[in-house]
Design a protein around this motif. Structure first.
Motif, short mmCIF file in Angstrom:
data_model
loop_
_atom_site.label_atom_id
_atom_site.label_comp_id
_atom_site.label_asym_id
_atom_site.label_seq_id
_atom_site.Cartn_x
_atom_site.Cartn_y
_atom_site.Cartn_z
N ARG A 154 -3.88 3.77 0.28
CA ARG A 154 -3.30 3.03 -0.83
C ARG A 154 -4.25 1.89 -1.18
O ARG A 154 -4.67 1.15 -0.30
N ILE A 155 -4.57 1.76 -2.46
CA ILE A 155 -5.50 0.72 -2.89
C ILE A 155 -4.79 -0.20 -3.88
O ILE A 155 -4.16 0.27 -4.83
N VAL A 156 -4.91 -1.51 -3.64
CA VAL A 156 -4.38 -2.52 -4.56
C VAL A 156 -5.56 -3.35 -5.05
O VAL A 156 -6.28 -3.94 -4.25
N LEU A 157 -5.78 -3.37 -6.37
CA LEU A 157 -6.87 -4.15 -6.94
C LEU A 157 -6.42 -5.58 -7.20
O LEU A 157 -5.30 -5.82 -7.64
N ILE A 158 -7.32 -6.52 -6.94
CA ILE A 158 -7.07 -7.92 -7.24
C ILE A 158 -7.99 -8.27 -8.41
O ILE A 158 -9.20 -8.12 -8.32
N THR A 159 -7.39 -8.70 -9.53
CA THR A 159 -8.15 -8.80 -10.76
C THR A 159 -7.71 -9.99 -11.59
O THR A 159 -6.67 -10.59 -11.35
N GLY A 160 -8.51 -10.31 -12.61
CA GLY A 160 -8.18 -11.35 -13.57
C GLY A 160 -7.75 -10.72 -14.88
O GLY A 160 -7.91 -9.53 -15.10
N HIS A 161 -7.18 -11.53 -15.80
CA HIS A 161 -6.72 -11.01 -17.09
C HIS A 161 -7.83 -10.31 -17.83
O HIS A 161 -7.63 -9.29 -18.48
N SER A 162 -9.04 -10.84 -17.79
CA SER A 162 -10.16 -10.29 -18.54
C SER A 162 -10.57 -8.91 -18.04
O SER A 162 -11.28 -8.19 -18.71
N GLU A 163 -10.12 -8.54 -16.87
CA GLU A 163 -10.50 -7.25 -16.28
C GLU A 163 -9.40 -6.21 -16.45
O GLU A 163 -9.34 -5.22 -15.75
N PHE A 164 -8.48 -6.44 -17.42
CA PHE A 164 -7.32 -5.56 -17.58
C PHE A 164 -7.72 -4.11 -17.85
O PHE A 164 -7.14 -3.18 -17.30
N GLU A 165 -8.76 -3.91 -18.68
CA GLU A 165 -9.20 -2.54 -18.98
C GLU A 165 -9.68 -1.84 -17.72
O GLU A 165 -9.42 -0.66 -17.51
N TYR A 166 -10.43 -2.57 -16.85
CA TYR A 166 -10.89 -1.97 -15.60
C TYR A 166 -9.70 -1.59 -14.73
O TYR A 166 -9.71 -0.56 -14.07
N ALA A 167 -8.68 -2.47 -14.71
CA ALA A 167 -7.52 -2.20 -13.88
C ALA A 167 -6.79 -0.94 -14.37
O ALA A 167 -6.33 -0.12 -13.58
N ARG A 168 -6.71 -0.77 -15.69
CA ARG A 168 -6.07 0.43 -16.23
C ARG A 168 -6.84 1.69 -15.82
O ARG A 168 -6.27 2.71 -15.46
N LYS A 169 -8.15 1.61 -15.87
CA LYS A 169 -8.98 2.74 -15.47
C LYS A 169 -8.74 3.06 -14.01
O LYS A 169 -8.63 4.23 -13.63
N ALA A 170 -8.65 2.01 -13.18
CA ALA A 170 -8.46 2.22 -11.74
C ALA A 170 -7.12 2.88 -11.46
O ALA A 170 -7.01 3.75 -10.59
N ILE A 171 -6.09 2.50 -12.20
CA ILE A 171 -4.77 3.09 -11.99
C ILE A 171 -4.80 4.58 -12.35
O ILE A 171 -4.17 5.41 -11.69
N ARG A 172 -5.56 4.92 -13.40
CA ARG A 172 -5.70 6.35 -13.73
C ARG A 172 -6.42 7.11 -12.63
O ARG A 172 -6.20 8.30 -12.43
N LEU A 173 -7.29 6.42 -11.88
CA LEU A 173 -8.00 7.07 -10.77
C LEU A 173 -7.08 7.29 -9.57
O LEU A 173 -7.37 8.10 -8.71
N GLY A 174 -5.98 6.54 -9.53
CA GLY A 174 -5.06 6.69 -8.40
C GLY A 174 -4.79 5.41 -7.65
O GLY A 174 -4.08 5.41 -6.66
N VAL A 175 -5.37 4.28 -8.12
CA VAL A 175 -5.08 3.00 -7.48
C VAL A 175 -3.58 2.72 -7.60
O VAL A 175 -2.98 2.90 -8.65
N GLU A 176 -2.97 2.31 -6.51
CA GLU A 176 -1.52 2.19 -6.44
C GLU A 176 -0.99 1.08 -7.33
O GLU A 176 0.03 1.22 -7.99
N ASP A 177 -1.67 -0.05 -7.37
CA ASP A 177 -1.18 -1.21 -8.10
C ASP A 177 -2.33 -2.19 -8.27
O ASP A 177 -3.40 -2.02 -7.71
N TYR A 178 -2.09 -3.21 -9.11
CA TYR A 178 -3.06 -4.30 -9.16
C TYR A 178 -2.32 -5.61 -9.32
O TYR A 178 -1.22 -5.66 -9.85
N ILE A 179 -2.95 -6.68 -8.81
CA ILE A 179 -2.35 -8.01 -8.82
C ILE A 179 -3.25 -8.93 -9.63
O ILE A 179 -4.46 -8.98 -9.41
#
Length: 528
Positions: A78-103
């Motif tokens: 299970r992978i949880v990404l820690i990100t900033g608002h400016s990285e929202f597009e990257y976080a969306r891409k990661a979730i499509r890859l299978g990342v469980e969640d992001y904070i």
């Protein structure tokens, strides 16, 4: 104990993650940490983690690439990404890859803990299921079917046929059609996992009774807990004989006899075992459309792929008006503007992913207003508030619109219940003066400060603090927004418009307009 790996290039932040929660008290243990993606892969090889907390921005290998490699080597991680608002597009891409969640940074201890407890529950459920007395054949069947709906499935047809034969599954011409079934509002209706499994089992039983097909009908749950119905037809004639209305009948029977609703996404018929993944993905896309269309129905991909494939343009003016109404405290106009935004989203018939992106942008606008006004987001929405998770909990546009109105309403109520400071009153007065006198070419900090009887330096300070922009920048913003409105009417020359919004020099007006909007006034006029 559940093993955790922390990956961040800042040692201070790694230390904060290690100490902010009593990990052992909640059944976790931090077994490794990495300074970057390369280091993390080495540490994971020594201490395979169950959960990885990964920062997106890191040297050598960023969080997205690290996530891909971790999934390749540890499929159950299970992978949880820690990100900033400016990285929202990257976080969306990661979730499509299978990342469980992001904070989103900054986050609270409680928000992190809730995410970890959710993952712990998932892991414990998996461990419990692995230890139950399920026959080896059932396990192998589920594994094979999960492989067939995976984009990484690369087994040859001959090997697949062999595996089907070993599991006593008949093989025909290789014409497949997948459907995905979700119980609507499942998590809201039942808390216990056993209850959820019971009702899924009931839906599966009814489905098995009503689906008539010449061929075979396989039913299982995918990795995300959805019920998958996989049909293999004996021949082309069997496809023509199959009645897709059977899925609609299933919805009606479940609602009538079990007193809850389900939504079904149906993919198209595909040839070959590798076509199963294509049909399954089409079924998922169809299922997502319940957000636009509502639930309690069967949605066929072939009918709706064109109707909901738009990526319509979203005008920034909508957000600008919404923020303006928020700043002036006009709750009725705020609610009307949110209603207008969602009406626009429905009319544009955008994809669900695009709608989510726009909704997150509108949510960020509200949170920006709260921050700019000097208030604490946690004081208004609570310490466990997680915007993206809250958004994903709503299963329709109607629900999301109502929630968005409540979100903005809470912010306005909070702002209204707190006294306006003298500094804020002065900042409001300065803003109102600019709004009414933007056409004056001599308008500047000194004139505004003199009008409200305060020092110009003090005005600069309080205006920046209250509105998040300088006095000069706001004057420019108001003038250029008014210029856009005048250009759009098509009733005035650009040179006249330049004077009407406070610019003596039309050339300077044109340069300023292009710097602000990326195009010249004449280009904007032509585009209209």
């Amino acid at each position: 104990m559940i093993n955790i790996m922390i990956v961040d290039d800042e040692s201070i932040f790694r230390e904060y993650l290690k100490t902010t929660i009593d990990w052992a008290g909640y059944g976790f243990q931090i077994t490794s940490e990495g300074r970057n993606g390369v280091d993390a892969l080495e540490q994971a090889a020594l201490h395979p983690p169950d959960i990885a907390l990964v920062d997106i921005n890191m040297p050598f290998m960023d969080g997205i690439e690290l996530s891909e490699k971790l999934f390749e080597r540890y499929p159950n991680i299970r992978i949880v990404l820690i990100t900033g608002h400016s990285e929202f597009e990257y976080a969306r891409k990661a979730i499509r890859l299978g990342v469980e969640d992001y904070i989103l940074k900054p986050f609270t201890k409680e928000e992190l803990l809730l995410t970890m407890l959710k993952l712990r529950q998932q892991i414990e459920v998996e461990q419990q299921e692995k230890t139950t007395a399920i026959s080896q054949q059932v396990i192998l069947k589920e594994r094979l079917l999960h492989q067939l709906i995976s984009k990484d499935y690369s087994t040859s047809r001959e090997e697949t046929v062999r595996q089907f034969n070993e599991l006593n599954l008949p093989t025909y011409t290789g014409l497949f059609q997948a459907a995905c079934i979700e119980i609507d509002h499942l998590d809201q209706k039942w808390n216990e996992i056993s209850e959820k499994l019971l009702w899924k089992f009931a839906v599966t039983n009814v489905l098995g009774e009503i689906i008539g097909i010449r061929g075979q009908h396989l039913m299982f749950t995918d990795p995300d807990g959805r019920i998958v119905s996989l049909l293999e037809f004996e021949d082309e004639e069997a496809i023509r004989e199959f009645d897709l209305d059977d899925y609609g009948k299933l919805c009606q029977l479940i609602k009538k006899h079990l007193k809850f609703t389900i939504t079904i996404g149906v993919g198209s018929v595909q040839r070959g075992y590798k076509g199963i993944y294509s049909s399954y993905m089409e079924a998922l896309v169809s299922l997502q459309n319940k957000f636009n269309m509502g639930n309690d129905r069967s949605i066929e991909y072939a009918k709706y792929r064109e109707a909901f494939s738009g990526q319509g343009f979203y005008p920034a003016e909508m957000n600008e008006r919404l923020l303006s109404f928020m700043r002036s405290g006009e709750s009725v106009k705020v609610e009307a503007q949110i209603r207008e935004i969602f009406r626009y989203l429905r009319d544009q018939r955008m994809s669900v992913d695009h709608i989510y992106m726009i909704c997150m942008n509108v949510i960020s606008l509200c949170l920006s207003f709260v921050t700019e006004a000097g208030y604490d987001v946690e004081d208004i929405y609570g310490t466990s508030f997680s915007p993206f998770n809250e958004l994903k909990r709503h299963e329709s546009m109607v629900e999301t619109e109502a929630w968005m109105k409540r979100l903005y309403g809470l912010a306005l109520d909070y702002a209204g219940s707190h006294k306006m400071t003298k500094a804020r009153k002065n900042a409001m007065a300065a803003k109102e003066y600019i709004d009414g006198h933007y056409s004056d070419p001599e308008l500047g900090v000194e004139r505004i400060a003199g009008h409200i009887y305060i020092n110009s330096s003090y005005l600069r300070s309080i205006f920046k603090k209250e509105w998040g922009t300088t006095v000069s920048d706001y004057i420019t913003h108001v003038r250029l927004q008014k210029a856009k409105e005048l250009i759009a009417t098509g009733r005035s020359k650009l040179s006249d418009i330049s004077e009407q919004v406070g610019y003596k020099d039309a050339g300077y007006f044109s340069k300023t307009f292009k710097k602000h909007f990326g195009i010249t006034p004449s280009e904007y006029e032509n585009s209209r």
